[in-house]
Design an enzyme around this catalytic site. Structure first.
Site, PDB file in Angstrom:
ATOM      1  N   LYS A 107       2.757 -14.294   4.722  1.00  0.00           N
ATOM      2  CA  LYS A 107       3.569 -13.009   4.633  1.00  0.00           C
ATOM      3  C   LYS A 107       4.560 -12.364   4.772  1.00  0.00           C
ATOM      4  O   LYS A 107       5.235 -11.474   4.456  1.00  0.00           O
ATOM      5  CB  LYS A 107       1.910 -11.930   5.208  1.00  0.00           C
TER       6      LYS A 107
HETATM    7  C1  LIG Z   1      -3.321 -13.220   3.900  1.00  0.00           C
HETATM    8  C2  LIG Z   1      -3.616 -13.896   4.678  1.00  0.00           C
HETATM    9  C3  LIG Z   1      -4.688 -14.706   3.700  1.00  0.00           C
HETATM   10  C4  LIG Z   1      -5.293 -14.264   2.030  1.00  0.00           C
HETATM   11  O1  LIG Z   1      -4.144 -14.793   1.809  1.00  0.00           O
HETATM   12  P1  LIG Z   1      -4.197 -13.591  -0.379  1.00  0.00           P
HETATM   13  O2  LIG Z   1      -2.954 -13.561  -0.584  1.00  0.00           O
HETATM   14  O3  LIG Z   1      -4.685 -12.331   0.230  1.00  0.00           O
HETATM   15  O4  LIG Z   1      -5.675 -14.416  -0.633  1.00  0.00           O
HETATM   16  C5  LIG Z   1      -4.976 -16.322   3.718  1.00  0.00           C
HETATM   17  N1  LIG Z   1      -5.092 -17.282   4.648  1.00  0.00           N
HETATM   18  C6  LIG Z   1      -4.372 -15.661   6.162  1.00  0.00           C
HETATM   19  C7  LIG Z   1      -3.579 -16.512   7.512  1.00  0.00           C
HETATM   20  C8  LIG Z   1      -3.959 -14.788   6.101  1.00  0.00           C
HETATM   21  O5  LIG Z   1      -3.305 -13.676   6.701  1.00  0.00           O
END
Ligand SMILES: *Cc1c(COP(=O)(O)O)cnc(C)c1O
Length: 430
Positions: A107
């Site tokens: 993210k």
């Molecule tokens: C947020 C996250 C996900 C899920 O991603 P989405 O875009 O919400 O489907 C998967 N793995 C990790 C480690 C995350 O932080």
């Protein structure tokens, strides 16, 4: 570029307005009015482009002329300060490591991009914004780090008490400055519900400009397209069918991959790999879409019972269920299966996966049973160190503590505990 609300009951807005508002007034998610594929030659020659150039080509139509191209290139260069290695773990199975950023979560890219866009839009200090974000784990840290010290932006993060890892909690509660954390007595869905309510509460929104840094925000969501192209660029053999397995929670990441596919990136299909939170796999099997309260698992960033981006995925497939089923497969895995996969990867492939990446790997193994001439990439969405208690219990290996993590561990947690919406409200207005 104009954006419209997927609830079709709000005026169209510019890129800037969509980023600043987060969600449309009718509660709908913003969606670009048009999507223009790139020239096929761009993808054929992708190895000749730098990551920064690829990112620019993918995102420029969505920003339009609202950020001058030189400035947009600067923002991209500033966001993409780390690597996105593709690691072969088994024959025709690759891990795309998205955890080399400052908080070791995928993210980081979306959070950094969004922060820099908001900062650009607030150049003349007239657009002070409060970013309100609910996190099931990694969003909070990435947003805290991505927005730290950004002029004109205050950040308020809600996280479910006791349901994020220690490292995740440190990452979102120790930075100070313009970042504040609220520890909510509840689960992620409670945090998300409070955030959604605040956005619709005119007694708050008349006094301050709120926006979201969850993947509902287009500036958080769209830059995730880059990963899929970076992976494609690194593939040596581009002749086989290409499948991505994406560990999914709110379905922002996978939906961004589908945007990249729409732009022409040659992806055969997607696998949404999930934990016990299985609204989407159930839907694809039965045709019934039934959001459920989230259940807690060892891959906690995917503990989402009502994935907010799924509506965008349906839109990308013209709301055609058959079309969707051809392009999206989805499987759910238990925590035991996830641990077994982690152990298998460690013992047989010499690879340490975090629980989310392991769920992605499981999706590939299931798909590969019936696939021919196919290579698969799972997204490794977080560094295993962030899930140390699970790793420690599952594999007999010590992982070295990366510098990014060491630096927050010694810091003191600062968070205000709340249990009800009214407390959030008085915090924001206070
Ligand atoms: C947020 C996250 C996900 C899920 O991603 P989405 O875009 O919400 O489907 C998967 N793995 C990790 C480690 C995350 O932080």
């Amino acid at each position: 570029m104009e954006y419209y609300s997927l609830n079709n009951n709000s005026p169209k807005v510019s890129f800037q307005d969509a980023v600043v508002k987060g969600l449309a007034p009718d509660k709908g998610l913003y969606f670009p009015e048009s999507i223009t594929s790139l020239d096929a030659s761009f993808f054929e020659k992708i190895e000749e482009y730098s990551n920064n150039e690829i990112a620019y080509e993918l995102i420029k139509q969505f920003v339009g002329n609202e950020i001058p191209s030189e400035k947009l290139k600067e923002i991209i260069a500033d966001v993409l300060q780390f690597d996105f290695p593709l690691v072969e773990v088994e024959k025709d199975v690759y891990s795309l490591e998205l955890f080399h950023g400052p908080t070791m979560a995928f993210k980081d890219v979306g959070a950094r991009f969004m922060a820099r866009c908001l900062s650009y839009f607030n150049q003349d200090n007239t657009n002070q914004v409060t970013v309100l974000v609910a996190t099931s784990g990694d969003t909070g840290g990435a947003v805290a780090s991505g927005f730290l010290g950004v002029k004109g932006v205050d950040v308020v993060i809600l996280y479910p008490s006791g349901k994020v890892s220690d490292i995740q909690e440190k990452q979102l509660t120790t930075l100070g400055q313009n970042i504040r954390a609220l520890e909510v007595d509840g689960v992620f869905d409670d945090c998300q519900a409070m955030v959604k309510k605040a956005f619709l509460d005119t007694s708050i929104t008349n006094k301050m400009q709120l926006t979201s840094a969850n993947s509902i925000n287009i500036a958080r969501w769209l830059p995730q397209m880059f990963y899929f192209a970076f992976a494609y660029k690194q593939l040596k053999d581009k002749s086989k069918k290409l499948v991505f397995s994406v560990p999914s929670g709110n379905y922002g990441n996978i939906c961004a991959g589908m945007m990249a596919q729409k732009l022409g990136l040659p992806i055969d299909l997607f696998i949404a790999s999930t934990n016990a939170n299985k609204v989407v796999p159930t839907y694809l099997n039965t045709g019934n879409y039934e959001p459920k309260p989230s259940v807690q698992t060892i891959s906690n960033a995917m503990d989402v019972g009502d994935p907010s981006n799924f509506i965008r995925i349906e839109k990308l497939h013209n709301n055609d269920f058959e079309k969707l089923k051809n392009n999206l497969h989805s499987y759910s895995f238990t925590d035991d299966e996830t641990r077994e996969a982690m152990l298998h990867l460690y013992n047989n492939c010499n690879y340490i996966a975090d629980p989310h990446g392991a769920v992605g790997y499981l999706g590939i193994k299931k798909h590969m049973k019936n696939a021919v001439n196919t290579q698969c990439i799972f997204l490794e969405t977080a560094h295993p160190i962030k899930f140390l208690p699970v790793i420690d219990k599952t594999i007999a290996s010590k992982i070295e503590m990366p510098q990014q993590i060491k630096s927050v561990l010694g810091k003191e947690k600062v968070a205000k505990q709340i249990s009800q919406y009214e407390e959030l409200k008085s915090f924001l207005l206070g």
